[in-house]
Scaffold this active site. Structure first.
Site, PDB file in Angstrom:
ATOM      1  N   LYS A 140       0.867  -1.191   0.000  1.00  0.00           N
ATOM      2  CA  LYS A 140       0.000   0.000   0.000  1.00  0.00           C
ATOM      3  C   LYS A 140       0.892   1.225   0.000  1.00  0.00           C
ATOM      4  CE  LYS A 140      -4.382   1.256   0.242  1.00  0.00           C
ATOM      5  NZ  LYS A 140      -5.634   0.568  -0.125  1.00  0.00           N
ATOM      6  N   ASP A 180      -6.870   4.357  -4.677  1.00  0.00           N
ATOM      7  CA  ASP A 180      -7.548   4.283  -3.373  1.00  0.00           C
ATOM      8  C   ASP A 180      -8.137   5.681  -3.171  1.00  0.00           C
ATOM      9  OD1 ASP A 180      -7.810   2.500  -0.799  1.00  0.00           O
ATOM     10  OD2 ASP A 180      -7.209   4.431  -0.013  1.00  0.00           O
TER      11      ASP A 180
HETATM   12  N1  LIG Z   1     -11.162   2.133  -4.680  1.00  0.00           N
HETATM   13  C1  LIG Z   1     -11.026   0.842  -4.431  1.00  0.00           C
HETATM   14  O1  LIG Z   1     -10.958  -0.007  -5.356  1.00  0.00           O
HETATM   15  C2  LIG Z   1     -10.987   0.343  -3.037  1.00  0.00           C
HETATM   16  C3  LIG Z   1     -11.201   1.174  -1.963  1.00  0.00           C
HETATM   17  N2  LIG Z   1     -11.273   0.671  -0.697  1.00  0.00           N
HETATM   18  C4  LIG Z   1     -11.536   1.518   0.453  1.00  0.00           C
HETATM   19  O2  LIG Z   1     -12.817   2.132   0.317  1.00  0.00           O
HETATM   20  C5  LIG Z   1     -12.838   3.408   0.964  1.00  0.00           C
HETATM   21  C6  LIG Z   1     -13.274   4.467  -0.021  1.00  0.00           C
HETATM   22  O3  LIG Z   1     -12.368   4.493  -1.113  1.00  0.00           O
HETATM   23  P1  LIG Z   1     -12.756   5.114  -2.526  1.00  0.00           P
HETATM   24  O4  LIG Z   1     -14.219   5.081  -2.710  1.00  0.00           O
HETATM   25  O5  LIG Z   1     -11.881   4.482  -3.513  1.00  0.00           O
HETATM   26  O6  LIG Z   1     -12.260   6.605  -2.347  1.00  0.00           O
HETATM   27  P2  LIG Z   1     -12.819   7.934  -3.026  1.00  0.00           P
HETATM   28  O7  LIG Z   1     -11.738   8.927  -2.882  1.00  0.00           O
HETATM   29  O8  LIG Z   1     -13.372   7.641  -4.361  1.00  0.00           O
HETATM   30  O9  LIG Z   1     -14.046   8.316  -2.086  1.00  0.00           O
HETATM   31  C7  LIG Z   1     -13.925   8.462  -0.716  1.00  0.00           C
HETATM   32  C8  LIG Z   1     -15.242   8.926  -0.151  1.00  0.00           C
HETATM   33  O10 LIG Z   1     -15.165   8.917   1.270  1.00  0.00           O
HETATM   34  C9  LIG Z   1     -15.357  10.242   1.747  1.00  0.00           C
HETATM   35  N3  LIG Z   1     -14.440  10.477   2.888  1.00  0.00           N
HETATM   36  C10 LIG Z   1     -13.101  10.515   2.874  1.00  0.00           C
HETATM   37  N4  LIG Z   1     -12.606  10.784   4.090  1.00  0.00           N
HETATM   38  C11 LIG Z   1     -13.667  10.898   4.879  1.00  0.00           C
HETATM   39  C12 LIG Z   1     -13.825  11.176   6.254  1.00  0.00           C
HETATM   40  N5  LIG Z   1     -12.766  11.409   7.050  1.00  0.00           N
HETATM   41  N6  LIG Z   1     -15.090  11.200   6.738  1.00  0.00           N
HETATM   42  C13 LIG Z   1     -16.148  10.952   5.923  1.00  0.00           C
HETATM   43  N7  LIG Z   1     -16.057  10.708   4.625  1.00  0.00           N
HETATM   44  C14 LIG Z   1     -14.841  10.676   4.114  1.00  0.00           C
HETATM   45  C15 LIG Z   1     -15.013  11.162   0.596  1.00  0.00           C
HETATM   46  O11 LIG Z   1     -15.607  12.431   0.764  1.00  0.00           O
HETATM   47  P3  LIG Z   1     -15.036  13.724  -0.016  1.00  0.00           P
HETATM   48  O12 LIG Z   1     -15.643  13.649  -1.382  1.00  0.00           O
HETATM   49  O13 LIG Z   1     -15.501  14.856   0.805  1.00  0.00           O
HETATM   50  O14 LIG Z   1     -13.554  13.585  -0.030  1.00  0.00           O
HETATM   51  C16 LIG Z   1     -15.580  10.349  -0.555  1.00  0.00           C
HETATM   52  O15 LIG Z   1     -16.971  10.474  -0.617  1.00  0.00           O
HETATM   53  C17 LIG Z   1     -11.437   3.579   1.548  1.00  0.00           C
HETATM   54  O16 LIG Z   1     -11.408   3.061   2.853  1.00  0.00           O
HETATM   55  C18 LIG Z   1     -10.585   2.692   0.646  1.00  0.00           C
HETATM   56  O17 LIG Z   1      -9.381   2.299   1.273  1.00  0.00           O
HETATM   57  C19 LIG Z   1     -11.158  -0.670  -0.470  1.00  0.00           C
HETATM   58  C20 LIG Z   1     -10.938  -1.546  -1.495  1.00  0.00           C
HETATM   59  C21 LIG Z   1     -10.727  -1.091  -2.847  1.00  0.00           C
HETATM   60  O1  LIG Z   2      -6.580  -2.688  -6.781  1.00  0.00           O
HETATM   61  C1  LIG Z   2      -5.652  -2.705  -6.008  1.00  0.00           C
HETATM   62  O2  LIG Z   2      -4.532  -3.100  -6.286  1.00  0.00           O
HETATM   63  C2  LIG Z   2      -5.789  -2.218  -4.590  1.00  0.00           C
HETATM   64  C3  LIG Z   2      -7.147  -1.943  -4.079  1.00  0.00           C
HETATM   65  C4  LIG Z   2      -6.997  -1.438  -2.680  1.00  0.00           C
HETATM   66  O3  LIG Z   2      -6.244  -0.506  -2.448  1.00  0.00           O
HETATM   67  C5  LIG Z   2      -7.670  -2.095  -1.581  1.00  0.00           C
HETATM   68  O4  LIG Z   2      -8.123  -3.229  -1.749  1.00  0.00           O
HETATM   69  O5  LIG Z   2      -7.742  -1.512  -0.479  1.00  0.00           O
END
Ligand SMILES: NC(=O)C1=CN([C@@H]2O[C@H](COP(=O)(O)OP(=O)(O)OC[C@H]3O[C@@H](n4cnc5c(N)ncnc54)[C@H](OP(=O)(O)O)[C@@H]3O)[C@@H](O)[C@H]2O)C=CC1
Ligand SMILES: O=C(O)CCC(=O)C(=O)O
Length: 460
Positions: A140, A180
């Site tokens: 990561k 992420d």
């Molecule tokens: N993308 C992926 O493929 C994967 C993501 N994840 C996990 O999923 C979660 C979301 O990731 P992802 O959707 O990709 O990220 P994005 O950046 O696309 O979206 C994040 C969202 O969470 C909100 N957010 C961020 N920080 C906070 C906070 N402190 N309090 C409340 N809301 C918050 C953001 O709001 P704002 O718009 O205001 O920033 C936004 O709506 C993370 O934990 C990530 O590690 C897990 C597996 C894979």
């Molecule tokens: O697609 C990837 O390699 C990583 C996705 C990721 O960051 C997660 O699973 O939290």
């Protein structure tokens, strides 16, 4: 953190003492890294029944090794903003464990990023990747860079500078980053362009989450959210519930949230609330996802803007209030520790049936205990959100074979992978008498494969 809370039978005392020792070392060695301590503590307490039955993992010193990253890289990221001012951020990459394959895991750009956040994410990623059944180790990375309010050119210059240094440590058979929080297709594109220029070669397999036109996989954008719902479907099915007609609350409005909402709606659920880091919207008629996509994916706006188009909906400041909305299913899909004990108790009082973690470590340990004690169906992040990295691995396969699968082919494979992950968790729960505790079962199932590979490969 009390590691001994999980299980207590006479023959587990030695295991408890051993785990307490491991945890003490982790805290001492990674002083003040609270999120990392939390992830390790939650994980260790799950392993009690496994270690009691198979002491070989203690005898071989697997826990001592697995809690220490193979490598942690930190580096300076200098860049020049649109006013000509020099800015400096810190970049990090943790290469946590390579027993099952090259390091694999996303990059996060957010001001909160530090070594604790990156280590907790890398640690979790190792076992998540193992659960997918794909040949990928855990890693990561990211930077304490805030993309909010930055121009497109500033984002590009930052990504180029970040990759200038990161490129020394990654490669299609070494370490394959992806997106992420704060890192989507645009950032991956800029980083890929810079990597290509540095290497003088088009190595498609070095990053995943790429654009479809230059080596990306169809379905990667949707995969984490869709996978979350596929896992949830299995959980609900086993308990005689269905998403059809259920009321769902989803935190966040980013990549994971949007596609979890999309799939849940397709299966007949009514999504009544979602949020961003400022506040949340409530729409009793059901959220209009096209509006959310327009605000977040197209305009990079605030979720508060939703009520301008849908005046029947309401907007409230602050994030935690979203968990006071009564629902059948809660999907925390935003960030770590966003759902605490108080929020969990409120959800339970409102008769929540299932909670599935789309985000990484969104529930505090106390919240998880509340769910387990109250027999709420609880899907842990490592298992629930593994669909994203699973499809990243499918992207790597397509890159190696120089071909592209259709969306339907990828989605079908994703669905199968999520069903397998669920079944592996159920099998582990049965073997170790952990019925109803998918949290512990996922940790055991993920750990075992990594640990067995480490034993086979010797102390290296
Ligand atoms: N993308 C992926 O493929 C994967 C993501 N994840 C996990 O999923 C979660 C979301 O990731 P992802 O959707 O990709 O990220 P994005 O950046 O696309 O979206 C994040 C969202 O969470 C909100 N957010 C961020 N920080 C906070 C906070 N402190 N309090 C409340 N809301 C918050 C953001 O709001 P704002 O718009 O205001 O920033 C936004 O709506 C993370 O934990 C990530 O590690 C897990 C597996 C894979
Ligand atoms: O697609 C990837 O390699 C990583 C996705 C990721 O960051 C997660 O699973 O939290």
């Amino acid at each position: 953190m009390n590691l001994t809370k999980a299980m207590s039978t006479d023959n587990t005392k030695r295991v408890h003492d051993y785990l307490d020792e491991i945890y003490t070392t982790v805290v001492k060695r990674n002083y003040s890294e609270k999120e990392f301590h939390q992830a390790v503590a939650l994980f260790l307490r799950s392993l009690v029944p496994l270690l009691a039955k198979y002491p070989i993992y203690m005898e071989k010193g697997i826990l001592e090794q697995i809690t220490e990253p193979e490598r942690l890289i930190t580096f300076r990221v200098p860049w020049v903003d649109d006013n000509g001012k020099t800015r400096v951020n810190r970049g990090l990459r943790v290469q946590f464990n390579s027993a099952l394959g090259p390091y694999k895991g996303g990059l996060r750009f957010h001001p909160s990023v530090d070594s604790s956040i990156i280590k907790f994410l890398g640690f979790e990623q190792t076992f998540k990747n193992s659960l997918t059944g794909q040949p990928i180790g855990g890693g990561k990375g990211g930077a304490d860079f805030d993309p909010k309010g930055k121009s497109d050119n500033e984002i590009m210059r930052f990504c180029q500078s970040f990759m200038m240094e990161l490129s020394k440590y990654i490669g299609p058979n070494v370490d394959i980053p992806a997106g992420d929080i704060g890192v989507g297709a645009r950032e991956i594109g800029y980083m890929f362009g810079q990597y290509k220029k540095i290497r003088g070669a088009f190595e498609a397999g070095v990053l995943t989450g790429k654009g479809i036109g230059y080596g990306g996989s169809l379905g990667r954008t949707e995969s984490t959210g869709y996978g979350t719902i596929y896992f949830l479907q299995e959980m609900l099915k086993d308990s005689g519930f269905s998403l059809k007609g259920s009321t769902v609350v989803v935190s966040g409005s980013g990549n994971v949230s949007i596609y979890a909402m999309e799939k849940a709606m397709e299966l007949g659920a009514r999504i009544v609330a979602c949020s961003d880091s400022n506040g949340y919207i409530y729409d009793s008629n059901g959220i209009n996802l096209e509006t959310v996509k327009q605000i977040k994916e197209v305009n990079a706006g605030r979720i508060s803007e939703y009520v301008n188009k849908h005046p029947e909906a309401s907007y409230s400041e602050g994030c935690s209030g979203i968990w006071t909305i009564p629902c059948d299913v809660a999907l925390p899909c935003a960030t770590q520790n966003e759902l605490d004990e108080q929020a969990a108790l409120t959800l339970v009082r409102n008769n929540v049936k299932a909670v599935a973690e789309g985000a990484n470590m969104p529930s505090t340990p106390e919240a998880i205990d509340v769910f387990l004690e109250n027999k709420v169906l609880f899907g842990p992040a490592k298992a629930v959100n593994a669909g994203g990295v699973a499809v990243s691995s499918l992207e790597m396969s397509q890159n190696s074979m120089r071909l592209s699968w259709t969306f339907e082919e990828v989605d079908e494979k994703l669905h199968e992978i999520m069903k397998n992950i669920y079944q592996n968790c159920i099998d582990a729960a049965e073997e170790f008498e952990l019925e109803g505790n998918l949290e512990a079962a996922a940790n055991i199932a993920g750990f075992r494969k990594v640990a067995d590979a480490m034993i086979a490969q010797g102390v290296v």
